[in-house]
Write a protein that holds these residues in place. Structure first.
Motif, short mmCIF file in Angstrom:
data_model
loop_
_atom_site.label_atom_id
_atom_site.label_comp_id
_atom_site.label_asym_id
_atom_site.label_seq_id
_atom_site.Cartn_x
_atom_site.Cartn_y
_atom_site.Cartn_z
N THR A 1 0.61 19.27 -34.31
CA THR A 1 0.95 19.02 -35.55
C THR A 1 0.65 20.16 -36.32
N SER A 2 1.70 20.77 -37.08
CA SER A 2 1.35 21.79 -37.75
C SER A 2 1.74 21.68 -39.44
N SER A 3 0.79 22.04 -40.29
CA SER A 3 1.47 22.03 -41.72
C SER A 3 0.80 23.50 -42.27
N ILE A 4 1.94 24.39 -42.90
CA ILE A 4 1.70 25.78 -43.19
C ILE A 4 1.79 25.89 -44.78
N ARG A 5 0.76 26.43 -45.29
CA ARG A 5 0.91 26.62 -46.67
C ARG A 5 0.91 28.12 -46.97
N VAL A 6 2.05 28.30 -47.54
CA VAL A 6 2.62 29.54 -48.15
C VAL A 6 2.74 29.66 -49.29
N SER A 7 2.33 30.67 -50.32
CA SER A 7 2.33 31.05 -51.52
C SER A 7 2.37 29.77 -52.44
N GLY A 8 1.38 28.77 -52.18
CA GLY A 8 1.28 27.50 -52.98
C GLY A 8 2.31 26.61 -52.55
N VAL A 9 2.88 26.54 -51.57
CA VAL A 9 3.84 25.61 -51.22
C VAL A 9 3.63 24.88 -49.88
N CYS B 1 11.54 27.05 -42.84
CA CYS B 1 10.20 26.92 -42.71
C CYS B 1 9.54 28.07 -41.56
N VAL B 2 8.34 27.95 -41.43
CA VAL B 2 7.90 28.88 -40.36
C VAL B 2 7.93 28.45 -38.88
N SER B 3 8.62 29.03 -37.97
CA SER B 3 9.12 28.64 -36.69
C SER B 3 7.85 28.82 -35.82
N GLY B 4 7.89 28.36 -34.58
CA GLY B 4 7.04 28.52 -33.57
C GLY B 4 6.67 29.85 -33.19
N ASN B 5 7.40 30.62 -33.39
CA ASN B 5 6.92 32.20 -32.99
C ASN B 5 6.77 32.90 -34.32
N GLY B 6 6.54 32.25 -35.48
CA GLY B 6 5.96 32.70 -36.58
C GLY B 6 6.98 33.53 -37.56
N ARG B 7 8.29 33.43 -37.30
CA ARG B 7 9.29 33.95 -38.14
C ARG B 7 9.85 32.79 -38.83
N LEU C 1 4.44 23.59 -46.29
CA LEU C 1 5.54 23.45 -45.49
C LEU C 1 5.47 23.09 -43.90
N ALA C 2 6.10 22.08 -43.72
CA ALA C 2 6.00 21.66 -42.31
C ALA C 2 6.49 22.70 -41.15
N GLY C 3 5.94 23.02 -40.24
CA GLY C 3 6.59 23.98 -39.35
C GLY C 3 7.69 23.44 -38.64
N CYS C 4 8.63 24.35 -38.16
CA CYS C 4 9.70 23.69 -37.60
C CYS C 4 9.83 24.11 -36.15
N GLY C 5 10.75 23.69 -35.31
CA GLY C 5 10.89 24.09 -34.13
C GLY C 5 9.57 23.38 -33.08
N SER C 6 8.93 24.23 -32.49
CA SER C 6 8.12 23.71 -31.37
C SER C 6 6.64 23.24 -32.45
N CYS C 7 6.61 23.51 -33.50
CA CYS C 7 5.52 23.21 -34.41
C CYS C 7 5.59 22.05 -35.16
N ARG C 8 6.63 21.19 -35.06
CA ARG C 8 6.87 20.41 -36.12
C ARG C 8 6.28 19.03 -35.58
#
Length: 336
Positions: A10-18, A235-241, A20-27
């Motif tokens: 499970t991954s939930s990433i906060r970037v600049s106040g938003v 979204c932020v992918s599993g490799n951070g891009r 975002l759910a991680g995509c790819g292998s982080c979803r």
């Protein structure tokens, strides 16, 4: 890898106040259908949507996919607003609408199969309107939504029309920048970018790239607007891009002549007649011509037509003209 097999922690990433759910292998891969977790929406213009807290739920498709939706609470004595996104879009697209109407109205925003938090299809040939219709019908049934006010953007508008033709009863409907005749110039533009799988090292790089490809669609956007728009699309992918938040294989059926439709949509649009009904068109749209737009109003009695100034395909539904028109439609639904 398809379905839940390609997802891990499970991954939930906060970037600049938003958020975002991680995509790819982080979803996230929810384990139980219709299980809900509570979150608070963070969205437009970088501020907290304190009145737009939402829960997340899941439902099951007939071919075994776990599909995801956001559920913003609202009054129980009114029908829910069901927001159906476009081809490459997801539930985050409707944050401005939820910010405006949630509380007074329940707002339910699904991720279609292959988008956002929803499972990718096991067979990419299932990325077709027929399967989307089946999935959305299952959501209405499994979440006990009853009659809803459908808000469909682009592909979501096509799904709305086809659902009505299939017998789904709506309390009202908004068709956003799509019609029975789809302009080939717009289709060619979409085919040129969908499924390309590009990624970017930072959110700013992603926003610049989005701006470069879509500045003619939203000529009034500044960099803050582009960042906000990009964070709904990517979204932020599993490799951070930073990557697009959908299965690149959705492009395969769409690449067929007619975008996989192969049907006359005028009868489907006509199926909505008699409801509180609104059609929106971006003034600069290359997918819905002004001629088709005007004919829609002639063919369907009682449909309000509103042109959203200064934008192309598709209005983001945060424009004042769009929100005011939706508010008028909802007032009609409330009085029905």
């Amino acid at each position: 890898t398809t379905g839940s097999a390609r997802k891990s922690a499970t991954s939930s990433i906060r970037v600049s106040g938003v958020y975002l759910a991680g995509c790819g292998s982080c979803r996230i891969n929810p384990l139980v259908a219709l299980r809900k977790t509570h979150r608070k929406a963070r969205g437009t213009k970088g501020h907290d949507l304190s009145d737009a807290a939402y829960s997340t739920g899941t439902w099951e498709s007939s071919d075994g996919l776990t599909l995801h939706y956001r559920d913003y609470p609202g009054r129980a004595d009114r029908p829910a607003i069901l927001c159906i996104p476009g081809l490459t879009r997801n539930a985050r697209d409707f944050e401005p609408l939820a910010e405006t109407f949630a509380g007074e109205w329940r707002v339910v925003c699904p991720d279609l199969r292959g988008r956002g938090q929803s499972d990718y299809a096991k067979d990419p040939a299932s990325y077709t309107p027929a399967h989307y219709i089946e999935d959305v019908t299952a959501l209405i049934e499994q979440a006990n939504l009853g009659q809803v006010v459908a808000v469909g953007t682009s592909l979501g508008g096509i799904i709305t029309m086809l659902l009505a033709q299939a017998g789904v009863k709506f309390a009202g409907a908004v068709i956003n920048d799509i019609g029975p005749v789809i302009e080939e110039d717009g289709m060619a533009r979409i085919r040129d970018y969908v499924g390309q799988g590009r990624s970017y090292p930072t959110w700013m790089h992603a926003a610049w790239a989005t701006r470069d490809g879509a500045s003619h669609i939203y000529p009034g956007f500044d960099i803050e607007d582009w960042l906000r728009y990009t964070k709904r699309l990517m979204c932020v992918s599993g490799n951070g891009r930073i990557a697009y938040d959908y299965d690149m294989k959705i492009a395969l059926p769409f690449a067929q002549p007619g975008g996989g439709l192969g049907m006359d949509l005028w009868p489907a649009l006509k199926s909505l007649e008699g409801l509180p009904l609104l059609a929106l068109r971006g003034e600069l749209s290359d997918l819905l011509s002004d001629a088709t737009f005007r004919r829609m109003g002639e063919e369907v009695k009682g449909m309000e037509l509103v042109t959203v100034p200064g934008v192309g395909h598709a209005p983001t539904l945060e424009e004042p003209a769009a929100l005011e028109a939706i508010a008028r439609l909802l007032a009609k639904v409330a009085q029905a």
